[in-house]
Design a protein around this motif. Structure first.
Motif, PDB file in Angstrom:
ATOM      1  N   ALA A   2       1.543   6.819  -6.735  1.00 36.34           N
ATOM      2  CA  ALA A   2       0.465   7.739  -7.069  1.00 36.34           C
ATOM      3  C   ALA A   2       0.762   9.170  -6.611  1.00 36.34           C
ATOM      4  O   ALA A   2      -0.007  10.085  -6.893  1.00 36.34           O
ATOM      5  CB  ALA A   2      -0.844   7.260  -6.443  1.00 36.34           C
ATOM      6  N   GLY A   3       1.860   9.350  -5.881  1.00 34.45           N
ATOM      7  CA  GLY A   3       2.232  10.686  -5.430  1.00 34.45           C
ATOM      8  C   GLY A   3       1.583  11.117  -4.125  1.00 34.45           C
ATOM      9  O   GLY A   3       1.557  12.296  -3.812  1.00 34.45           O
ATOM     10  N   TYR A   4       1.045  10.168  -3.372  1.00 34.60           N
ATOM     11  CA  TYR A   4       0.365  10.483  -2.113  1.00 34.60           C
ATOM     12  C   TYR A   4       1.137  10.016  -0.893  1.00 34.60           C
ATOM     13  O   TYR A   4       0.556   9.756   0.149  1.00 34.60           O
ATOM     14  CB  TYR A   4      -1.030   9.859  -2.084  1.00 34.60           C
ATOM     15  N   PHE A   5       2.446   9.882  -1.002  1.00 33.48           N
ATOM     16  CA  PHE A   5       3.238   9.392   0.115  1.00 33.48           C
ATOM     17  C   PHE A   5       4.157  10.511   0.593  1.00 33.48           C
ATOM     18  O   PHE A   5       4.703  11.262  -0.193  1.00 33.48           O
ATOM     19  CB  PHE A   5       4.069   8.183  -0.300  1.00 33.48           C
ATOM     20  N   SER A   6       4.288  10.607   1.914  1.00 34.76           N
ATOM     21  CA  SER A   6       5.191  11.581   2.511  1.00 34.76           C
ATOM     22  C   SER A   6       5.875  10.925   3.701  1.00 34.76           C
ATOM     23  O   SER A   6       5.524   9.811   4.101  1.00 34.76           O
ATOM     24  CB  SER A   6       4.414  12.822   2.963  1.00 34.76           C
TER      25      SER A   6
ATOM     26  N   ARG B 169       3.355  10.352   6.461  1.00 35.25           N
ATOM     27  CA  ARG B 169       2.486   9.198   6.209  1.00 35.25           C
ATOM     28  C   ARG B 169       3.239   7.897   6.445  1.00 35.25           C
ATOM     29  O   ARG B 169       2.706   6.940   6.992  1.00 35.25           O
ATOM     30  CB  ARG B 169       1.921   9.241   4.801  1.00 35.25           C
TER      31      ARG B 169
ATOM     32  N   LEU C 181       0.864   4.063  -2.863  1.00 34.07           N
ATOM     33  CA  LEU C 181       0.654   5.477  -2.544  1.00 34.07           C
ATOM     34  C   LEU C 181       1.812   6.334  -3.050  1.00 34.07           C
ATOM     35  O   LEU C 181       1.611   7.451  -3.541  1.00 34.07           O
ATOM     36  CB  LEU C 181       0.478   5.659  -1.031  1.00 34.07           C
ATOM     37  N   ALA C 182       3.037   5.821  -2.934  1.00 35.86           N
ATOM     38  CA  ALA C 182       4.202   6.564  -3.421  1.00 35.86           C
ATOM     39  C   ALA C 182       4.157   6.711  -4.945  1.00 35.86           C
ATOM     40  O   ALA C 182       4.469   7.779  -5.481  1.00 35.86           O
ATOM     41  CB  ALA C 182       5.482   5.863  -2.991  1.00 35.86           C
TER      42      ALA C 182
ATOM     43  N   THR D 119       0.835  -1.205   0.000  1.00 31.00           N
ATOM     44  CA  THR D 119       0.000   0.000   0.000  1.00 31.00           C
ATOM     45  C   THR D 119       0.866   1.249   0.000  1.00 31.00           C
ATOM     46  O   THR D 119       0.576   2.224  -0.708  1.00 31.00           O
ATOM     47  CB  THR D 119      -0.937   0.003   1.219  1.00 31.00           C
TER      48      THR D 119
ATOM     49  N   ASP E 273      -0.517  12.040  10.395  1.00 36.95           N
ATOM     50  CA  ASP E 273      -1.436  11.650   9.331  1.00 36.95           C
ATOM     51  C   ASP E 273      -2.366  10.550   9.842  1.00 36.95           C
ATOM     52  O   ASP E 273      -1.961   9.388   9.910  1.00 36.95           O
ATOM     53  CB  ASP E 273      -0.634  11.159   8.131  1.00 36.95           C
TER      54      ASP E 273
END
Length: 116
Positions: free
Chosen positions: A28-32, A35, A25-26, A21, A91
């Motif tokens: 898709a550009g939604y990882f930090s 997170r 997410l990474a 997961t 997060d």
């Protein structure tokens, strides 16, 4: 713990799903970093909650012990997400994601393994 092998299988598969997961997410550009840290904390919370679920299962003949372990499990899971809501920079979704895998993985493993 009587069901140690089942517990470890559930944790292992859950860990792989959490990592997958995180990778998705990474991509898709939604990882930090926040997170990622919160997902690691969420996995630790999920491990504690799964352990409490197994403790409830092992104390099955005593209804009060089962109830106490299960209520403690719910408090741990929901408490972690609630605490993350009040920590600046945390997060809550990262804490919640790993907790979504434990029970479904356990259910599939129990359905596949008829000896449980």
């Amino acid at each position: 713990m009587a069901h140690r092998k089942l517990f470890l299988k559930t944790l292992g598969i859950s860990a792989l799903l959490v990592i997958a997961t995180g990778v998705l997410l990474a991509l898709a550009g939604y990882f930090s970093a926040a997170r990622g840290i919160c997902m690691a904390v969420g996995f630790l919370v999920s491990t504690v909650a799964l352990r409490l679920l197994f403790k409830a299962w092992e104390s099955a003949p005593q209804l009060s012990a089962v109830g106490a372990f299960y209520i403690l499990r719910l408090l741990v899971e929901f408490g972690a997400v609630l605490v993350s809501l009040f920590i600046p920079g945390a997060d809550p979704v990262g804490v919640l994601i790993p907790q979504l895998f434990g029970l479904p993985v356990l259910a599939v493993l129990m359905a596949v393994d008829k000896n449980v």
